[in-house]
Write a protein that holds these residues in place. Structure first.
Motif, PDB file in Angstrom:
ATOM      1  N   SER A   1    -140.632 -21.749  91.841  1.00 42.81           N
ATOM      2  CA  SER A   1    -140.966 -20.785  92.876  1.00 42.81           C
ATOM      3  C   SER A   1    -140.586 -19.421  92.309  1.00 42.81           C
ATOM      4  N   GLU A   2    -141.570 -18.682  91.842  1.00 42.43           N
ATOM      5  CA  GLU A   2    -141.263 -17.433  91.155  1.00 42.43           C
ATOM      6  C   GLU A   2    -142.378 -16.411  91.333  1.00 42.43           C
ATOM      7  N   GLN A   3    -142.037 -15.180  91.017  1.00 41.42           N
ATOM      8  CA  GLN A   3    -142.991 -14.073  91.075  1.00 41.42           C
ATOM      9  C   GLN A   3    -143.151 -13.481  89.685  1.00 41.42           C
ATOM     10  N   THR A   4    -144.414 -13.288  89.275  1.00 42.19           N
ATOM     11  CA  THR A   4    -144.699 -12.612  88.016  1.00 42.19           C
ATOM     12  C   THR A   4    -145.249 -11.221  88.339  1.00 42.19           C
ATOM     13  N   ASP A   5    -145.691 -10.514  87.319  1.00 39.28           N
ATOM     14  CA  ASP A   5    -146.270  -9.188  87.549  1.00 39.28           C
ATOM     15  C   ASP A   5    -147.580  -9.258  88.323  1.00 39.28           C
ATOM     16  N   THR A   6    -148.251 -10.416  88.247  1.00 39.03           N
ATOM     17  CA  THR A   6    -149.590 -10.511  88.839  1.00 39.03           C
ATOM     18  C   THR A   6    -149.711 -11.516  89.980  1.00 39.03           C
ATOM     19  N   ALA A   7    -148.692 -12.358  90.189  1.00 29.66           N
ATOM     20  CA  ALA A   7    -148.873 -13.433  91.166  1.00 29.66           C
ATOM     21  C   ALA A   7    -147.554 -14.023  91.631  1.00 29.66           C
ATOM     22  N   PHE A   8    -147.648 -14.787  92.744  1.00 30.95           N
ATOM     23  CA  PHE A   8    -146.576 -15.665  93.202  1.00 30.95           C
ATOM     24  C   PHE A   8    -146.998 -17.089  92.870  1.00 30.95           C
ATOM     25  N   ILE A   9    -146.049 -17.904  92.396  1.00 36.52           N
ATOM     26  CA  ILE A   9    -146.368 -19.266  91.962  1.00 36.52           C
ATOM     27  C   ILE A   9    -145.389 -20.245  92.598  1.00 36.52           C
ATOM     28  N   LYS A  10    -145.908 -21.373  93.060  1.00 40.50           N
ATOM     29  CA  LYS A  10    -145.057 -22.454  93.544  1.00 40.50           C
ATOM     30  C   LYS A  10    -145.551 -23.772  92.978  1.00 40.50           C
ATOM     31  N   GLU A  11    -144.606 -24.609  92.554  1.00 36.33           N
ATOM     32  CA  GLU A  11    -144.912 -25.970  92.121  1.00 36.33           C
ATOM     33  C   GLU A  11    -143.972 -26.901  92.876  1.00 36.33           C
ATOM     34  N   VAL A  12    -144.547 -27.841  93.629  1.00 38.21           N
ATOM     35  CA  VAL A  12    -143.746 -28.769  94.424  1.00 38.21           C
ATOM     36  C   VAL A  12    -144.239 -30.194  94.171  1.00 38.21           C
ATOM     37  N   PHE A  13    -143.360 -31.162  94.417  1.00 33.00           N
ATOM     38  CA  PHE A  13    -143.753 -32.568  94.257  1.00 33.00           C
ATOM     39  C   PHE A  13    -143.382 -33.337  95.510  1.00 33.00           C
TER      40      PHE A  13
ATOM     41  N   CYS B   1    -143.716 -40.908  97.856  1.00 31.72           N
ATOM     42  CA  CYS B   1    -143.629 -41.833  98.984  1.00 31.72           C
ATOM     43  C   CYS B   1    -143.516 -43.256  98.459  1.00 31.72           C
ATOM     44  N   GLY B   2    -142.474 -43.958  98.872  1.00 33.45           N
ATOM     45  CA  GLY B   2    -142.299 -45.352  98.486  1.00 33.45           C
ATOM     46  C   GLY B   2    -142.368 -46.248  99.706  1.00 33.45           C
ATOM     47  N   ALA B   3    -143.287 -47.194  99.697  1.00 40.91           N
ATOM     48  CA  ALA B   3    -143.450 -48.097 100.838  1.00 40.91           C
ATOM     49  C   ALA B   3    -144.039 -49.416 100.367  1.00 40.91           C
ATOM     50  N   ASP B   4    -143.485 -50.519 100.846  1.00 40.87           N
ATOM     51  CA  ASP B   4    -143.998 -51.859 100.544  1.00 40.87           C
ATOM     52  C   ASP B   4    -144.100 -52.112  99.039  1.00 40.87           C
ATOM     53  N   GLY B   5    -143.114 -51.620  98.318  1.00 41.42           N
ATOM     54  CA  GLY B   5    -143.084 -51.860  96.879  1.00 41.42           C
ATOM     55  C   GLY B   5    -144.005 -50.979  96.068  1.00 41.42           C
ATOM     56  N   ALA B   6    -144.751 -50.087  96.710  1.00 46.21           N
ATOM     57  CA  ALA B   6    -145.675 -49.204  96.006  1.00 46.21           C
ATOM     58  C   ALA B   6    -145.166 -47.765  96.087  1.00 46.21           C
ATOM     59  N   THR B   7    -145.527 -46.969  95.096  1.00 46.27           N
ATOM     60  CA  THR B   7    -145.112 -45.566  95.053  1.00 46.27           C
ATOM     61  C   THR B   7    -146.328 -44.668  94.867  1.00 46.27           C
ATOM     62  N   GLU B   8    -146.410 -43.634  95.687  1.00 46.75           N
ATOM     63  CA  GLU B   8    -147.456 -42.625  95.536  1.00 46.75           C
ATOM     64  C   GLU B   8    -146.788 -41.292  95.250  1.00 46.75           C
ATOM     65  N   GLU B   9    -147.206 -40.638  94.180  1.00 47.42           N
ATOM     66  CA  GLU B   9    -146.612 -39.352  93.806  1.00 47.42           C
ATOM     67  C   GLU B   9    -147.687 -38.280  93.723  1.00 47.42           C
ATOM     68  N   ALA B  10    -147.272 -37.052  94.023  1.00 53.29           N
ATOM     69  CA  ALA B  10    -148.190 -35.918  93.933  1.00 53.29           C
ATOM     70  C   ALA B  10    -147.440 -34.703  93.413  1.00 53.29           C
ATOM     71  N   TYR B  11    -148.128 -33.908  92.608  1.00 55.55           N
ATOM     72  CA  TYR B  11    -147.564 -32.668  92.060  1.00 55.55           C
ATOM     73  C   TYR B  11    -148.531 -31.548  92.401  1.00 55.55           C
ATOM     74  N   TYR B  12    -148.043 -30.549  93.131  1.00 55.90           N
ATOM     75  CA  TYR B  12    -148.900 -29.478  93.614  1.00 55.90           C
ATOM     76  C   TYR B  12    -148.555 -28.161  92.918  1.00 55.90           C
ATOM     77  N   VAL B  13    -149.577 -27.457  92.473  1.00 53.62           N
ATOM     78  CA  VAL B  13    -149.421 -26.120  91.921  1.00 53.62           C
ATOM     79  C   VAL B  13    -150.191 -25.160  92.822  1.00 53.62           C
ATOM     80  N   MET B  14    -149.496 -24.154  93.338  1.00 56.09           N
ATOM     81  CA  MET B  14    -150.112 -23.193  94.264  1.00 56.09           C
ATOM     82  C   MET B  14    -149.803 -21.783  93.771  1.00 56.09           C
TER      83      MET B  14
END
Length: 335
Positions: free
Chosen positions: A268-280, A283-296
């Motif tokens: 989560s940072e600010q550069t000279d030209t933009a604001f940037i966020k990266e979050v992940f 979710c773990g359920a019934d022995g399965a895992t779903e992952e997501a990585y977001y860049v905004m």
């Protein structure tokens, strides 16, 4: 019943000058949810619970992704308009050490910063007991239904903002002033983006293949490592739209997760030209895992890009952050 109507009046002031809709929008356990407007435009969605008939807890999500928490009690006599030294905690984890006396019977805290709202959202979603202690009094509330209630509030806000859009589509940001970029234009940008990121072997999906599963995105592709990539873009966006995008994305993932949910901020940072966020999110359920990585990413010129890298198979989970971070570097280079 006197307290019920007093709290309902207080609810109208959680975000200024708001007016309730005629009907409740949901009931979950002991919680009742409402939608509010200001000067004819959507303001926020709020849910209230009165477990003992005297103490009330209210959670609210605003159109900008801000989160508000308030506690009211007919036992309290607060000095209206003052800051109270208080301890607001969930399962012993502090959420605030000061609250605002909204009136003689209620106190309030608002998280308007996107990262702070996201953290409070996660703590509330996972929590069991919320406690507030002040010199004026204390109260304790169970949070058994807080996770689905918060998810319902996010959906309420998403749908209300979408209803104000010309095309009825809120998109990944739910931004009221941002303008969605045409899919063909976005496709051309994504092709260049993946090239900048050094990624090859990807295959783009037709809208009919992803619209039901990923309705907030306009371009979706399958990466060579088996993960899915997705993107949407807006113009005329503001920094607040970036905060809204990140907090709403995590909130919706948490609401959809039927098992153990984890999320965090990678950047989560600010550069000279933009604001940037990266979050992940994970979710773990019934022995399965779903992952997501977001860049905004939102530029000083108001271009907002939201991308997602998603692993629906546990075997691809380890590739999510690596691929998502590579896309993030490509975005920074492209601007």
């Amino acid at each position: 019943m006197r307290l019920f109507y007093a709290v309902l009046l207080w609810l109208l002031a959680v975000l200024p000058a708001a007016h309730a809709s005629d009907d409740k929008i949901f009931t979950i356990g002991q919680w009742e949810g409402f939608r509010f407007s200001e000067d004819g435009a959507f303001s926020h969605c709020a849910a209230m619970t009165l477990p003992n008939g005297r103490d009330a807890l209210v959670l609210a999500i605003g159109r900008g992704g801000e989160l508000a928490i308030s506690i009211a009690s007919d036992r309290w006599k607060l000095k209206e308009g003052t800051t109270l030294m208080a301890t607001l905690s969930v399962d012993g984890q502090s959420l605030a050490d000061q609250l605002w006396a909204n009136d003689k019977r209620s106190m309030l805290i608002r998280y308007e910063n996107g990262d702070q709202a996201m953290n409070a959202y996660q703590v509330l979603s996972r929590g069991r007991v919320l406690s507030v202690r002040t010199p004026a009094g204390s109260a304790t509330f169970g949070l058994a239904d807080a996770s689905p209630v918060l998810g319902a509030l996010v959906q309420c806000a998403e749908q209300a903002v979408a209803a104000e859009q010309p095309d009825g589509h809120a998109g990944a940001t739910s931004a009221s002033r941002a303008v969605r970029v045409d899919r063909a234009e976005l496709m051309a940008y994504v092709v260049n983006l993946l090239s900048e990121a050094g990624m090859t072997g990807h295959t783009f999906l037709a809208p009919s293949e992803f619209q039901e599963a990923l309705p907030d995105y306009d371009v979706v592709w399958r990466n060579a490592d088996g993960t899915l990539g997705a993107a949407t873009m807006f113009t005329s966006a503001a920094r607040s739209d970036l905060d809204l995008a990140s907090s709403n994305t995590v909130a919706m993932d948490a609401a959809r997760c039927p098992g153990d949910f984890v999320s965090g901020v990678r950047k989560s940072e600010q550069t000279d030209t933009a604001f940037i966020k990266e979050v992940f999110t994970r979710c773990g359920a019934d022995g399965a895992t779903e992952e997501a990585y977001y860049v905004m990413f939102v530029t000083n010129e108001g271009i907002l890009l939201a991308t997602a890298t998603i692993a629906l198979d546990a075997g691809d989970a380890e590739d999510v952050e690596k691929t998502g971070a590579a896309i993030g570097r490509g975005i920074e280079e492209s601007f």
